[in-house]
Design a protein around this motif. Structure first.
Motif, PDB file in Angstrom:
ATOM      1  N   PRO A  63      40.433  45.938  66.243  1.00  0.00           N
ATOM      2  CA  PRO A  63      40.502  44.715  67.052  1.00  0.00           C
ATOM      3  C   PRO A  63      40.380  43.444  66.211  1.00  0.00           C
ATOM      4  O   PRO A  63      40.916  42.398  66.576  1.00  0.00           O
ATOM      5  CB  PRO A  63      39.311  44.844  68.012  1.00  0.00           C
ATOM      6  N   ASP A  64      39.674  43.539  65.095  1.00  0.00           N
ATOM      7  CA  ASP A  64      39.477  42.365  64.243  1.00  0.00           C
ATOM      8  C   ASP A  64      40.752  41.938  63.524  1.00  0.00           C
ATOM      9  O   ASP A  64      40.845  40.807  63.041  1.00  0.00           O
ATOM     10  CB  ASP A  64      38.396  42.643  63.196  1.00  0.00           C
ATOM     11  N   TYR A  65      41.719  42.852  63.428  1.00  0.00           N
ATOM     12  CA  TYR A  65      42.937  42.534  62.681  1.00  0.00           C
ATOM     13  C   TYR A  65      43.781  41.484  63.404  1.00  0.00           C
ATOM     14  O   TYR A  65      44.427  40.660  62.772  1.00  0.00           O
ATOM     15  CB  TYR A  65      43.739  43.817  62.447  1.00  0.00           C
ATOM     16  N   GLY A  66      43.782  41.528  64.715  1.00  0.00           N
ATOM     17  CA  GLY A  66      44.452  40.485  65.491  1.00  0.00           C
ATOM     18  C   GLY A  66      45.947  40.637  65.626  1.00  0.00           C
ATOM     19  O   GLY A  66      46.646  39.650  65.910  1.00  0.00           O
ATOM     20  N   VAL A  67      46.471  41.851  65.407  1.00  0.00           N
ATOM     21  CA  VAL A  67      47.919  42.076  65.467  1.00  0.00           C
ATOM     22  C   VAL A  67      48.226  43.240  66.395  1.00  0.00           C
ATOM     23  O   VAL A  67      47.575  44.288  66.327  1.00  0.00           O
ATOM     24  CB  VAL A  67      48.486  42.385  64.060  1.00  0.00           C
ATOM     25  N   GLU A  68      49.205  43.045  67.253  1.00  0.00           N
ATOM     26  CA  GLU A  68      49.776  44.138  68.048  1.00  0.00           C
ATOM     27  C   GLU A  68      51.240  44.288  67.656  1.00  0.00           C
ATOM     28  O   GLU A  68      51.990  43.304  67.670  1.00  0.00           O
ATOM     29  CB  GLU A  68      49.672  43.848  69.544  1.00  0.00           C
ATOM     30  N   SER A 118      46.383  47.647  62.537  1.00  0.00           N
ATOM     31  CA  SER A 118      46.422  47.075  63.888  1.00  0.00           C
ATOM     32  C   SER A 118      45.525  47.815  64.873  1.00  0.00           C
ATOM     33  O   SER A 118      45.277  47.315  65.973  1.00  0.00           O
ATOM     34  CB  SER A 118      47.861  47.039  64.416  1.00  0.00           C
ATOM     35  N   ARG A 158      46.435  35.664  62.821  1.00  0.00           N
ATOM     36  CA  ARG A 158      45.164  35.128  63.335  1.00  0.00           C
ATOM     37  C   ARG A 158      45.079  33.615  63.207  1.00  0.00           C
ATOM     38  O   ARG A 158      44.547  32.935  64.088  1.00  0.00           O
ATOM     39  CB  ARG A 158      43.976  35.758  62.597  1.00  0.00           C
ATOM     40  N   GLU A 159      45.581  33.078  62.100  1.00  0.00           N
ATOM     41  CA  GLU A 159      45.372  31.660  61.802  1.00  0.00           C
ATOM     42  C   GLU A 159      46.601  30.785  62.021  1.00  0.00           C
ATOM     43  O   GLU A 159      46.512  29.567  61.965  1.00  0.00           O
ATOM     44  CB  GLU A 159      44.900  31.513  60.350  1.00  0.00           C
ATOM     45  N   ASN A 160      47.752  31.442  62.266  1.00  0.00           N
ATOM     46  CA  ASN A 160      49.021  30.723  62.379  1.00  0.00           C
ATOM     47  C   ASN A 160      49.350  30.086  61.026  1.00  0.00           C
ATOM     48  O   ASN A 160      48.549  30.081  60.104  1.00  0.00           O
ATOM     49  CB  ASN A 160      48.991  29.686  63.500  1.00  0.00           C
ATOM     50  N   GLY A 193      47.990  39.978  58.903  1.00  0.00           N
ATOM     51  CA  GLY A 193      46.828  39.719  59.749  1.00  0.00           C
ATOM     52  C   GLY A 193      46.375  38.271  59.689  1.00  0.00           C
ATOM     53  O   GLY A 193      46.095  37.642  60.708  1.00  0.00           O
ATOM     54  N   LYS A 194      46.335  37.743  58.480  1.00  0.00           N
ATOM     55  CA  LYS A 194      45.874  36.361  58.297  1.00  0.00           C
ATOM     56  C   LYS A 194      46.818  35.371  58.986  1.00  0.00           C
ATOM     57  O   LYS A 194      46.372  34.438  59.671  1.00  0.00           O
ATOM     58  CB  LYS A 194      45.785  36.063  56.798  1.00  0.00           C
TER      59      LYS A 194
END
Length: 200
Positions: free
Chosen positions: A21-26, A18, A183-185, A179-180
């Protein structure tokens, strides 16, 4: 949101991922059913808010489940990850977070559910086992499958050596797919987990 009960190796892998920034998770918070565990220390070291709700503080599991659901809801998470969390999600929790709570199991579901997947795989004599990432439902390791990873069973494996190799593969799968999914729902079509929003 991550819920933990132990040392937090999967949590640490998610924290590390996390930071990109590219991972997309907080990770908004880490909760536990046990105080004083290494997983909570890992979270606090990285500035992640933590909380503990011990089942022993409640008259029954239903009351604990209601409070857990309310506590998690307060952080408004998109996903809840059970990372070594050793309690089953109850009806109150699933009413709020069913369909967006993830867990892993150290076997290729639906084979060998329960607490002893590696031991049971060895006892059965399978040549390939692995790990499963799934969406939590009311059963034990029965939810819709998100992803699986295969791990060969070696001739000289015992439960510990096999489980350690499974855990390494499980951790990588968990990090990739959290992460996937973030990011993609995703949506669930019958028992199939599909990336992207639900079709209209």
């Amino acid at each position: 949101m991550v819920l933990v009960s132990g040392s937090g190796t999967n949590l640490q892998a998610l924290i590390d991922a996390s930071t990109s920034p590219d991972y997309g998770v907080e990770i908004v918070a880490v909760g536990s059913d046990r105080p004083g565990i290494l997983a909570l220390e890992r979270a606090e070291k990285h500035g992640v808010e933590t909380f503990v709700l011990e089942t022993s503080s409640y008259a029954d599991r239903a009351s604990w489940d209601i409070d857990l659901a309310a506590k998690v809801e307060g952080f408004d998470p998109d996903l809840v990850v059970l990372a070594g969390f050793m309690k089953l999600a109850g009806p109150a929790f699933l009413a709020l977070f069913g369909g967006r709570t993830l867990n892993t199991h150290p076997a290729l579901s639906p084979s060998f559910p329960g607490m002893h997947g590696p031991r049971d795989a060895l006892a059965y004599g399978v040549k390939i086992t692995g790990a499963t990432l799934f969406v939590v439902d009311e059963g034990v390791d029965t939810g819709p499958i998100v992803a699986q990873v295969a791990v060969p069973v070696l001739d000289d494996d015992d439960e510990d050596t096999l489980h350690e190799r499974i855990k390494a593969s499980e951790r990588a799968m968990l990090v990739e797919w959290v992460g996937k999914l973030a990011r993609e729902n995703f949506h669930i079509d019958d028992r199939a987990v599909r990336l992207g929003g639900a079709p209209t």
